[in-house]
Write a protein that holds these residues in place. Sequence first.
Motif, PDB file in Angstrom:
ATOM      1  N   THR A  42     -12.750   1.295  20.804  1.00 22.83           N
ATOM      2  CA  THR A  42     -13.227   0.856  18.878  1.00 22.83           C
ATOM      3  C   THR A  42     -12.111   0.145  18.213  1.00 22.83           C
ATOM      4  N   ALA A  43     -11.337  -0.867  17.950  1.00 25.56           N
ATOM      5  CA  ALA A  43     -10.900  -0.423  17.184  1.00 25.56           C
ATOM      6  C   ALA A  43      -9.224  -0.195  16.933  1.00 25.56           C
ATOM      7  N   LEU A  44      -9.249  -0.353  18.687  1.00 27.01           N
ATOM      8  CA  LEU A  44      -7.377  -0.214  19.293  1.00 27.01           C
ATOM      9  C   LEU A  44      -6.668  -1.549  19.502  1.00 27.01           C
ATOM     10  N   GLY A  56      -2.841  -8.981  14.496  1.00 23.87           N
ATOM     11  CA  GLY A  56      -1.482  -7.963  14.353  1.00 23.87           C
ATOM     12  C   GLY A  56      -2.194  -6.186  14.912  1.00 23.87           C
ATOM     13  N   GLU A  57      -0.997  -5.726  15.079  1.00 25.40           N
ATOM     14  CA  GLU A  57      -1.711  -4.390  15.137  1.00 25.40           C
ATOM     15  C   GLU A  57      -1.898  -4.051  14.301  1.00 25.40           C
ATOM     16  N   ASN A  58      -2.648  -2.570  15.096  1.00 24.52           N
ATOM     17  CA  ASN A  58      -3.587  -0.952  13.701  1.00 24.52           C
ATOM     18  C   ASN A  58      -2.141  -1.090  12.464  1.00 24.52           C
ATOM     19  N   GLY A  59      -3.018  -0.851  11.737  1.00 24.80           N
ATOM     20  CA  GLY A  59      -2.107  -0.828  10.703  1.00 24.80           C
ATOM     21  C   GLY A  59      -1.154  -2.149  10.199  1.00 24.80           C
ATOM     22  N   ALA A  60      -1.442  -3.145  10.621  1.00 22.85           N
ATOM     23  CA  ALA A  60      -0.764  -3.762   9.945  1.00 22.85           C
ATOM     24  C   ALA A  60      -1.012  -4.452   9.334  1.00 22.85           C
ATOM     25  N   GLY A  61      -2.358  -4.287   8.706  1.00 22.48           N
ATOM     26  CA  GLY A  61      -2.888  -4.866   7.064  1.00 22.48           C
ATOM     27  C   GLY A  61      -3.680  -6.014   7.458  1.00 22.48           C
ATOM     28  N   LYS A  62      -4.551  -6.216   8.222  1.00 22.01           N
ATOM     29  CA  LYS A  62      -5.796  -6.896   8.556  1.00 22.01           C
ATOM     30  C   LYS A  62      -6.873  -6.369   7.417  1.00 22.01           C
ATOM     31  N   THR A  63      -7.219  -5.601   7.445  1.00 29.40           N
ATOM     32  CA  THR A  63      -8.368  -5.234   6.602  1.00 29.40           C
ATOM     33  C   THR A  63      -7.664  -5.336   4.596  1.00 29.40           C
ATOM     34  N   SER A  64      -6.864  -4.888   4.610  1.00 25.10           N
ATOM     35  CA  SER A  64      -5.615  -5.063   3.201  1.00 25.10           C
ATOM     36  C   SER A  64      -5.576  -6.182   3.430  1.00 25.10           C
ATOM     37  N   ARG A  88      -7.032   9.101   5.451  1.00 23.70           N
ATOM     38  CA  ARG A  88      -8.071   8.143   3.786  1.00 23.70           C
ATOM     39  C   ARG A  88      -6.708   6.840   3.932  1.00 23.70           C
ATOM     40  N   PHE A  89      -5.612   6.741   3.935  1.00 23.54           N
ATOM     41  CA  PHE A  89      -4.746   6.014   3.755  1.00 23.54           C
ATOM     42  C   PHE A  89      -5.118   4.889   4.928  1.00 23.54           C
ATOM     43  N   LEU A  90      -4.813   5.818   5.924  1.00 24.77           N
ATOM     44  CA  LEU A  90      -4.521   4.837   7.448  1.00 24.77           C
ATOM     45  C   LEU A  90      -5.529   4.058   8.094  1.00 24.77           C
ATOM     46  N   SER A  91      -5.398   2.968   8.578  1.00 22.48           N
ATOM     47  CA  SER A  91      -6.439   2.089   9.317  1.00 22.48           C
ATOM     48  C   SER A  91      -7.269   2.226   9.828  1.00 22.48           C
ATOM     49  N   ALA A  92      -8.378   1.005  10.573  1.00 26.87           N
ATOM     50  CA  ALA A  92      -8.790   1.756  11.049  1.00 26.87           C
ATOM     51  C   ALA A  92      -8.785   2.396  12.513  1.00 26.87           C
ATOM     52  N   GLY A  93      -7.840   1.374  12.994  1.00 27.40           N
ATOM     53  CA  GLY A  93      -7.470   1.915  14.104  1.00 27.40           C
ATOM     54  C   GLY A  93      -6.699   3.354  14.013  1.00 27.40           C
ATOM     55  N   GLN A  94      -5.427   3.639  13.143  1.00 25.34           N
ATOM     56  CA  GLN A  94      -4.639   4.365  13.397  1.00 25.34           C
ATOM     57  C   GLN A  94      -5.746   5.880  13.199  1.00 25.34           C
ATOM     58  N   GLY A 126     -17.970  -5.641   6.730  1.00 21.30           N
ATOM     59  CA  GLY A 126     -16.227  -4.592   6.946  1.00 21.30           C
ATOM     60  C   GLY A 126     -16.134  -4.465   8.156  1.00 21.30           C
ATOM     61  N   HIS A 127     -15.324  -2.752   7.232  1.00 24.51           N
ATOM     62  CA  HIS A 127     -15.576  -1.351   8.405  1.00 24.51           C
ATOM     63  C   HIS A 127     -16.882  -0.414   8.500  1.00 24.51           C
ATOM     64  N   HIS A 128     -17.228  -0.757   7.282  1.00 24.04           N
ATOM     65  CA  HIS A 128     -18.253  -0.309   6.585  1.00 24.04           C
ATOM     66  C   HIS A 128     -19.310  -0.675   7.092  1.00 24.04           C
ATOM     67  N   GLU A 145       2.411  13.063   8.027  1.00 24.49           N
ATOM     68  CA  GLU A 145       1.944  12.958   6.459  1.00 24.49           C
ATOM     69  C   GLU A 145       1.158  13.076   6.046  1.00 24.49           C
ATOM     70  N   LEU A 146       0.959  11.403   5.826  1.00 23.41           N
ATOM     71  CA  LEU A 146      -0.459  10.845   5.217  1.00 23.41           C
ATOM     72  C   LEU A 146      -2.075  11.693   5.269  1.00 23.41           C
ATOM     73  N   PRO A 147      -1.938  11.329   3.906  1.00 20.55           N
ATOM     74  CA  PRO A 147      -3.556  12.090   4.220  1.00 20.55           C
ATOM     75  C   PRO A 147      -4.175  10.701   5.103  1.00 20.55           C
ATOM     76  N   ARG A 149       0.584  -1.370  -0.175  1.00 21.51           N
ATOM     77  CA  ARG A 149      -0.444  -0.125   0.431  1.00 21.51           C
ATOM     78  C   ARG A 149       0.689   1.532   0.186  1.00 21.51           C
ATOM     79  N   GLY A 150       0.894   2.081  -1.109  1.00 20.52           N
ATOM     80  CA  GLY A 150       1.378   3.126  -0.751  1.00 20.52           C
ATOM     81  C   GLY A 150       2.975   2.767  -1.765  1.00 20.52           C
ATOM     82  N   GLU A 151       3.807   2.999  -0.982  1.00 22.68           N
ATOM     83  CA  GLU A 151       5.087   2.561  -0.681  1.00 22.68           C
ATOM     84  C   GLU A 151       5.145   1.240   0.421  1.00 22.68           C
TER      85      GLU A 151
HETATM   86  N1  LIG Z   1      -0.587   5.039   0.097  1.00 23.89           N
HETATM   87  C1  LIG Z   1       0.202   4.337   1.404  1.00 23.89           C
HETATM   88  N2  LIG Z   1       1.083   5.367   1.536  1.00 23.89           N
HETATM   89  C2  LIG Z   1       1.334   4.772   3.274  1.00 23.89           C
HETATM   90  N3  LIG Z   1       1.059   3.532   3.529  1.00 23.89           N
HETATM   91  C3  LIG Z   1      -0.278   3.462   3.096  1.00 23.89           C
HETATM   92  C4  LIG Z   1      -0.390   3.748   2.317  1.00 23.89           C
HETATM   93  N4  LIG Z   1      -1.722   3.376   1.940  1.00 23.89           N
HETATM   94  C5  LIG Z   1      -2.670   2.358   3.776  1.00 23.89           C
HETATM   95  N5  LIG Z   1      -1.456   2.158   3.708  1.00 23.89           N
HETATM   96  C6  LIG Z   1      -0.939   1.592   5.054  1.00 23.89           C
HETATM   97  O1  LIG Z   1      -1.583   0.462   4.789  1.00 23.89           O
HETATM   98  C7  LIG Z   1      -1.935   0.110   6.331  1.00 23.89           C
HETATM   99  C8  LIG Z   1      -3.331  -0.294   5.528  1.00 23.89           C
HETATM  100  O2  LIG Z   1      -3.409  -0.648   7.178  1.00 23.89           O
HETATM  101  P1  LIG Z   1      -5.404  -1.671   7.224  1.00 23.89           P
HETATM  102  O3  LIG Z   1      -5.858  -1.160   7.778  1.00 23.89           O
HETATM  103  O4  LIG Z   1      -5.194  -3.280   6.726  1.00 23.89           O
HETATM  104  O5  LIG Z   1      -4.779  -2.220   8.735  1.00 23.89           O
HETATM  105  P2  LIG Z   1      -5.238  -2.845   9.891  1.00 23.89           P
HETATM  106  O6  LIG Z   1      -4.628  -4.409  10.145  1.00 23.89           O
HETATM  107  O7  LIG Z   1      -6.652  -3.291   9.342  1.00 23.89           O
HETATM  108  O8  LIG Z   1      -5.688  -2.094  10.933  1.00 23.89           O
HETATM  109  P3  LIG Z   1      -6.776  -2.016  12.196  1.00 23.89           P
HETATM  110  O9  LIG Z   1      -5.906  -2.619  12.708  1.00 23.89           O
HETATM  111  O10 LIG Z   1      -6.470  -0.448  13.166  1.00 23.89           O
HETATM  112  O11 LIG Z   1      -7.892  -1.707  11.389  1.00 23.89           O
HETATM  113  C9  LIG Z   1      -1.779   1.056   7.380  1.00 23.89           C
HETATM  114  O12 LIG Z   1      -0.733   1.081   8.436  1.00 23.89           O
HETATM  115  C10 LIG Z   1      -1.438   2.669   6.779  1.00 23.89           C
HETATM  116  O13 LIG Z   1      -0.896   3.543   7.099  1.00 23.89           O
END
Ligand SMILES: Nc1ncnc2c1ncn2[C@@H]1O[C@H](COP(=O)(O)OP(=O)(O)OP(=O)(O)O)[C@@H](O)[C@H]1O
Lengths: 248, 221, 221, 72, 201, 201
Positions: F159-161, E34-42, F129-135, E80-82, F125-127, E11-13
């Motif tokens: 929630t989501a943490l 996995g922790e927040n942002g680990a990539g579970k949703t992805s 929108r690209f963050l995960s639910a927990g982030q 999903g989340h939505h 600095e990331l928008p 995702r991104g870089e």
């Molecule tokens: N364009 C981008 N550039 C850099 N990083 C990105 C980009 N898009 C998404 N990411 C990163 O990809 C990850 C997406 O994570 P995802 O939503 O799969 O997490 P998750 O494991 O479901 O987390 P959560 O527990 O918070 O729901 C996040 O860490 C986010 O910061």
Amino acid sequence: MNNKLIHWFKYASPQSFYPLAGKMIPWFWGLAAAFGVVGLWLSFFVAPTDAQQGEGYRIIFVHVPASWMSMFIYLVLAAWAGLGLALNTRLSGMMASALAPTGALMAFLALWTGAFWGKPMWGTWWVWDARITSELILFFLYLGFIALQAAIDDPRRADKAGAILALVGVVNVPIIYFSVKWWNTLHQGSSVSVGKSSMAVTMLWGMLFMALCFWMYSIAVALMRVRAIILEREAHTEWVKELNEVKS
Amino acid sequence: MNAVLAVIRRDLLLAMRRKSEVLTALFFFVIVTSLFPLGIGPEPALLKKIAPGVLWVAALLATMLGLQRMFAADHADGTLEQMVLSPTPLGLLVGGKIAAHWMLSGLPLVLLAPVLGLQFDLDVGALGVLMLALLLGTPLLSLIGAIGAALTLGLRGGGVLLSLLVLPLYVPALIFGAGAVEAHIAGLGAGGHLSLLAALLALAAFFAPWATTAALRIALE
Amino acid sequence: MNAVLAVIRRDLLLAMRRKSEVLTALFFFVIVTSLFPLGIGPEPALLKKIAPGVLWVAALLATMLGLQRMFAADHADGTLEQMVLSPTPLGLLVGGKIAAHWMLSGLPLVLLAPVLGLQFDLDVGALGVLMLALLLGTPLLSLIGAIGAALTLGLRGGGVLLSLLVLPLYVPALIFGAGAVEAHIAGLGAGGHLSLLAALLALAAFFAPWATTAALRIALE
Amino acid sequence: MIWNSPAEFFAMGGYALYVWGSFGVCAIALAMEPILVRKRQNQILQSLRRERIADELENEVSEKAHARESGR
Amino acid sequence: MLSIHGLSCVRGERRLFAGLDFAVGPGEWLHVRGENGAGKTSLLRLLVGLMAPAEGEIRWNGENVRTLGEDYRRHLLFLGHHGAVKEELSALENLQLASQLDGDALADRSALAALHRFGLKGREELPVRFLSAGQKRRVLLARLVTKQAKLWILDEPFTALDVKAVDMLSALIGEHLADGGMAILTSHQAMPIPGGRELQL
Amino acid sequence: MLSIHGLSCVRGERRLFAGLDFAVGPGEWLHVRGENGAGKTSLLRLLVGLMAPAEGEIRWNGENVRTLGEDYRRHLLFLGHHGAVKEELSALENLQLASQLDGDALADRSALAALHRFGLKGREELPVRFLSAGQKRRVLLARLVTKQAKLWILDEPFTALDVKAVDMLSALIGEHLADGGMAILTSHQAMPIPGGRELQL
Ligand SMILES: Nc1ncnc2c1ncn2[C@@H]1O[C@H](COP(=O)(O)OP(=O)(O)OP(=O)(O)O)[C@@H](O)[C@H]1O
Ligand code: HEM
Ligand SMILES: Nc1ncnc2c1ncn2[C@@H]1O[C@H](COP(=O)(O)OP(=O)(O)OP(=O)(O)O)[C@@H](O)[C@H]1O
Ligand SMILES: [Mg+2]
Ligand SMILES: [Mg+2]
């Protein structure tokens, strides 16, 4: 709070207004019918043929009352709305919503009868004359009010939002009227002004009675509608469940 | 097929639920056409001359207003994802949504146009041509619009961007549509314009759902 | 006061970030005005006659397009709640949002209008009057529009409902705005129209933020 | 009386379409509105009555259950 | 059976994970952690085909899901989340329309039964907008009962649910697995469902 | 001190609760519990003044909050179900703009510190929108650090943490209370914060 105010607030509660309105409705229907019969008799059998317009002018006997009522009802609506915002009485909002459809109908009738008058007199269904245009905009204002209230499904919110719109509208109606009037007279073109100087006295009486008929009609219908609205909104209260209409 | 009907029914139901929605595209059309005389002045001869153009531009703007919401709500709440994941091919579902959009924003205009034409003093024959042109033209507007709506989906500034994308594509519909009425008024016969409009419609009916589907898949990635 | 500036800065920043947004109100204006010659035909005399009206109607529609988004995004993501809970009075913050809306959708039109006027063959004096009228008129449009935007907030069919509420209220601005240019062209002097426009602006600047605030509070209940 | 015959009355001096078109639509509209309002009122009353019956049924059932409980 | 071969996600870089291999068979379930942002949703979005993988393959009964298309999606239920519920429509309408989208009609009776099972009795006709956060979630979850799908892919299904609802949902997932279904879930909390493997991202 | 007297809440035709009385003083916290739809969110919205109570009063240091207005809101921090973050803006911008809305500017330095504390290092600095639910949730929570408010009103803050973030947030709330702050929270999970009373709706 003094006694009078308490008394007034008592009738401002839907619970006590509901039966009161029920008692008033037949009277207003009676008045409307009486004025209507006299007015129609005057307008068709007493008022003489117009020198310029022949029999076509008789449209005036519905056109003018409808036009007047459409404007008058908007004022009353805004007054109820303002009262509702200021005093937070539930009934005011209900009255405003009850008046709007009747007002819109009157505006529509003014437009319709005007168009049906314009075709024989001016040779066209429509001209962009000041009065006509502002009546059209008034019609839109009514529709906006109704659409806004219909789009909000929490009645209390609908009342308040409608009230704000009505107040903004009532400030604007005179502005719109004068702006349109000025717009129109600046580059005067085709609109024909109606020769109304020599209006016969019987015609005036006819118009007056028809206007009274429309007035009483509007009150009667608005009261009927407000009763329905009260029932809809208070459906879950005890007093509604204890009503005779509901028990039987 | 069932799913397509379900989509149409659902969109119509949603519109009814939002109550105002059905009538307001119509009222927008009415109000915009009424604004022009206010801006331009009440001279009947002048108004009659610009009537076909004004009515068509208003129709175009009225259909365009609802476009943005065509997929946006479904996108925001995740329904669109569910549609992509549905066993029914997405193209069909999209077709259903386009049909629903037309029924809500195109059809009412066709039916009301004659009344507005009267305000501009058009005669009966011209009113007939106007209706026919709108009947052919408004589905075309919905079809083209759907592509734009799908392309701008999820872009937050979408609403205005959408009009930027879509309006130029609407130009042929505008030219032939308004042209048909003007040709009729000028006594030239509207046949040519109308058949061109019909040809455009056939073309769009074939390609637009496909393009829309592709755009939607991209938007969801 | 700081908070007001912050609101303005934030709205402008958001618009920049959505990139398209800044330019597109402008492009909408350009495209709508350009559609008319296509719909009506190329006669210069006719076009010149309808120019003020067409330009004003287009300006009106262009400002109206952005209205719906004025509070919607803030409402959907909860920022509006935070604004209500902020120690700064809501009326001031609302004023900031209105100002930002005008800067994004009114000001660019004022600046671009002369170019479009040239297309319709208006002379320099008329262009000046047009700009002045728009400069007085577009803030008026934003102010009135804000009331409508607040009233229709959270109602899903909002976009079109909004136009139904707002367009009738825009009529005086349209008449005096277009009237000023027409009066100038006719050699009558635009002063009267312009001062009426200014009076309306003063009135709206006084009342509109108040009404908008009241409507917002209702929407959030 | 200014009319010589009913036919003349209905002809309205050649303006029949316009005069009766106006009066007719007014009459229809003013007659329809109260009817529609009446219908709305009846609908809400109907549903209120139904609700009341449903309440009563529910009460009966629970009363019976109560009676059985205490009987035991 | 769902099997994953050398799956990577970018995702991104950012490379979220790479070279992921696992398989889920009938009656099995996988807990993605996995922790927040680990990539579970992805990961879940990759599995259902809403995103395309950077590398690797996803197979359903041995065939690539890209080529299977509808034949895969028919067996799939993704929440999903939505919300994926329409705020203006009632819970009942939402549920029925969701079924119709999948091409089968849902009788009032079974829709109501599903809603009651999720504790929405008395709220069936209320526009979803008026429901509480947890109640909205329950409307969505009612689809688990009404759609017959073999593979459930649920992103944080327990969010916003109260204790009773959590137990209810766990029981439901248990039944599904006992019937030979499969499930892939994410959650930050411990899951009260027996069996199941963990995948740590 | 926040005190509540005879508070009732009516939504639609439903009475959610009535005659509620409680008080929260410095260093105290209240855990609002109840099933889905019990009225927790509604109660919090009443407390902050987003909704008007059907009956009863809410007082801050003895004065009705309706009359206090801004003087009450200045001491208040409310984080609801909604994100209240702009998806197009970065985490940093979101945080700074939120502070500016309250009338005080936030230096880059302290904003970044708050974000890092919430584990968003490298994502400032990331928008959003690209963050995960927990982030996304963490961006919102960073306001707890940057706004100096006496009374925290948090709707399901966990929630989501993930587990680490939950611990972190609990510690933060603990510090706030130790400083003489007050907090009112809702959550369906047990709360790892010592002290505190429960309010069952
Ligand atoms: N364009 C981008 N550039 C850099 N990083 C990105 C980009 N898009 C998404 N990411 C990163 O990809 C990850 C997406 O994570 P995802 O939503 O799969 O997490 P998750 O494991 O479901 O987390 P959560 O527990 O918070 O729901 C996040 O860490 C986010 O910061
Ligand atoms: C659609 C077209 C028309 C509309 C919307 C319309 C609207 C109105 C309105 C709003 C009024 C009341 C305003 C006032 O009292 O100042 C009015 C009054 C009147 N109209 Fe019309 N009108 C229309 C067409 C016509 C036509 C065609 C005629 C006659 C040829 C006509 C004759 C009159 C007369 C005589 C009055 C009463 C005069 C007065 O009290 O000042 N109208 N009309
Ligand atoms: N117009 C209405 N008519 C009937 N009931 C309503 C209406 N609006 C809201 N409600 C009810 O009010 C309650 C609102 O609950 P609230 O959001 O406060 O719950 P909550 O305790 O926060 O629940 P959750 O744990 O799910 O977040 C819900 O039960 C909802 O069904
Ligand atoms: Mg996730
Ligand atoms: Mg809640």
